[in-house]
Design a protein around this motif. Sequence first.
Motif, PDB file in Angstrom:
ATOM      1  N   UNK A  78       0.645  -0.987   0.206  1.00 45.71           N
ATOM      2  CA  UNK A  78       0.623  -0.025  -0.232  1.00 45.71           C
ATOM      3  C   UNK A  78       0.945   1.503  -0.575  1.00 45.71           C
ATOM      4  N   UNK A  79       1.991   0.714  -0.059  1.00 45.87           N
ATOM      5  CA  UNK A  79       3.145   2.506   0.134  1.00 45.87           C
ATOM      6  C   UNK A  79       3.941   2.351  -1.320  1.00 45.87           C
ATOM      7  N   UNK A  80       3.423   4.173  -1.962  1.00 46.59           N
ATOM      8  CA  UNK A  80       3.991   4.552  -2.804  1.00 46.59           C
ATOM      9  C   UNK A  80       5.276   4.967  -2.799  1.00 46.59           C
ATOM     10  N   UNK A  81       6.387   4.977  -3.788  1.00 44.89           N
ATOM     11  CA  UNK A  81       7.994   5.537  -3.172  1.00 44.89           C
ATOM     12  C   UNK A  81       8.260   6.411  -4.623  1.00 44.89           C
ATOM     13  N   UNK A  82       8.878   7.042  -4.007  1.00 44.88           N
ATOM     14  CA  UNK A  82       9.588   8.180  -5.850  1.00 44.88           C
ATOM     15  C   UNK A  82      10.134   7.514  -6.063  1.00 44.88           C
ATOM     16  N   UNK A  83      10.017   8.071  -7.991  1.00 49.69           N
ATOM     17  CA  UNK A  83      11.177   6.862  -8.246  1.00 49.69           C
ATOM     18  C   UNK A  83      12.156   8.323  -9.413  1.00 49.69           C
ATOM     19  N   UNK A  84      12.882   7.412 -10.032  1.00 44.83           N
ATOM     20  CA  UNK A  84      13.807   8.378 -10.964  1.00 44.83           C
ATOM     21  C   UNK A  84      12.832   8.779 -11.923  1.00 44.83           C
ATOM     22  N   UNK A  85      12.510   7.834 -12.561  1.00 41.93           N
ATOM     23  CA  UNK A  85      11.591   8.218 -13.449  1.00 41.93           C
ATOM     24  C   UNK A  85      10.471   9.598 -13.810  1.00 41.93           C
ATOM     25  N   UNK A  86      10.414   9.933 -12.555  1.00 42.20           N
ATOM     26  CA  UNK A  86       9.223  10.660 -12.392  1.00 42.20           C
ATOM     27  C   UNK A  86       9.793  11.787 -11.908  1.00 42.20           C
ATOM     28  N   UNK A  87      11.004  12.092 -11.924  1.00 48.37           N
ATOM     29  CA  UNK A  87      11.441  13.061 -12.493  1.00 48.37           C
ATOM     30  C   UNK A  87      11.755  13.873 -13.519  1.00 48.37           C
ATOM     31  N   UNK A  92      20.234  18.967  -7.517  1.00 48.80           N
ATOM     32  CA  UNK A  92      20.736  17.698  -7.431  1.00 48.80           C
ATOM     33  C   UNK A  92      21.198  17.183  -5.934  1.00 48.80           C
ATOM     34  N   UNK A  93      20.428  18.308  -5.342  1.00 48.74           N
ATOM     35  CA  UNK A  93      19.536  18.076  -3.724  1.00 48.74           C
ATOM     36  C   UNK A  93      18.541  17.052  -3.957  1.00 48.74           C
ATOM     37  N   UNK A  94      17.379  18.430  -4.992  1.00 53.81           N
ATOM     38  CA  UNK A  94      15.829  17.730  -4.351  1.00 53.81           C
ATOM     39  C   UNK A  94      16.262  16.038  -5.518  1.00 53.81           C
ATOM     40  N   UNK A  95      17.042  16.340  -6.441  1.00 58.54           N
ATOM     41  CA  UNK A  95      16.841  14.676  -7.601  1.00 58.54           C
ATOM     42  C   UNK A  95      17.149  13.747  -6.794  1.00 58.54           C
ATOM     43  N   UNK A  96      18.673  14.565  -5.460  1.00 54.62           N
ATOM     44  CA  UNK A  96      18.721  13.254  -5.210  1.00 54.62           C
ATOM     45  C   UNK A  96      17.686  12.671  -3.586  1.00 54.62           C
ATOM     46  N   UNK A  97      17.337  13.183  -2.325  1.00 55.67           N
ATOM     47  CA  UNK A  97      16.442  13.651  -2.028  1.00 55.67           C
ATOM     48  C   UNK A  97      15.005  12.708  -3.163  1.00 55.67           C
ATOM     49  N   UNK A  98      14.871  12.761  -3.972  1.00 54.79           N
ATOM     50  CA  UNK A  98      13.620  12.242  -4.449  1.00 54.79           C
ATOM     51  C   UNK A  98      13.907  10.605  -4.563  1.00 54.79           C
ATOM     52  N   UNK A  99      15.341  10.450  -5.035  1.00 57.36           N
ATOM     53  CA  UNK A  99      15.605   9.176  -5.187  1.00 57.36           C
ATOM     54  C   UNK A  99      15.732   8.148  -4.305  1.00 57.36           C
ATOM     55  N   UNK A 100      16.428   8.938  -3.496  1.00 56.09           N
ATOM     56  CA  UNK A 100      16.568   7.737  -1.688  1.00 56.09           C
ATOM     57  C   UNK A 100      15.590   7.816  -0.440  1.00 56.09           C
TER      58      UNK A 100
END
Length: 398
Positions: A30-39, A218-226
Amino acid sequence: MFVTLYERFWSDNIWLPVNLTWADLEDKEGRVYAKASHLYVTVPCAFMFLLVRYVFERWIATPLAASAGIKPRVHLRVEDNPILEAYFTSQSKDPSQADIDGLSKKSALTVRQVERWFRRRRTQDRPGILKKFREASWRFAFYLFAFIGGILALYDKEWFYDTREVWRGFPKQSMLDSQYWYYTLEMSFYGSLLFSVAFDVKRKDFKEQIIHHLATLILLSFSWCVNYIRIGTLVMLVHDASDVLLESAKLFNYAKWEKTCKILFILFSIVFMVTRLIIFPFWLIHCTWVYPVEQYPAFFGYYFFNIMLLVLQFLHIFWAYLILCMVRKFMSGNMTRDERSDHEEEEEDESSTTEAEAEAEKNHKVGNGLAVHTEMDKSGCFGCLSPPEDLCRSKTVR
């Protein structure tokens, strides 16, 4: 080879804590996680922001500027001169006296004519108040919208009040719709700023601004991916808080509402110091530096994320120094321009310059040789009749 490099770059032990893999960040239970493809969506959204900005500046900011008494300023264009233009574009906008003498011989112009050509050519490229007003209006509108949106997205979240909650249950923290849109809008906006950097007004901190935008992305992209999304939203909110006041102070400065501008500038200075020099390092960086290692050993991604935060903090210190310089001048009544502004951006009164040049030409042609110039400084050097290049009407932020 490319596949091998790709796999090594996204290796689990580089970006994730020990005993965690990318499989742990796949949608399940039931959890949805952020993915790099979302960027990927932020790239077309950044271009969409440019379109929205064009419409906003043309149909909202320009009429608003007109109602504030700000009119477009048309600079007199210099006469075409291939020799001087080539030097201006390829070597220097402000040639030395030796170069001016050389250009005078090459172009068959007098030294005074060459100096006047370069002065007018620099003035021709300077952005007018209307352009600055429209840019500040756009940034103010976005920062205000983003700050209000950030408050609405975070006011009912536990980690907004207790930063320890940022890491509770990590990495099994489901992504929220509000977080998705908050990230998408912020990253798209900063991406649009990078795309438009060649057309925007340049200031002395141009390089620092580029570094700031890149570090932020870069900071936002990294924080999103992990899945460091919780701390990422707090970082964005802290940055937007003071930017709203800065852009509003600029708007009132351009409209010559000096008292309102001074009040907003003081508020901006206070909010900037509190958010960027106190909250950001002692709450947010402390949160990312201390709390994670209580749950898992330090890893490369941990150091990378904190280094990016420190880069932003060094930029905050740099800007805080400039702000304090402005405050010091403001308190002493000597505020004449924004410390961030480049000298070549400053506005020049063309009518005054033209009159001064005419007077100088007139004096230069006096035949008896006794009245070539009429002003001398204390050291015995002849004074300049035209106003200085950095003359500025503004007494506050630019």
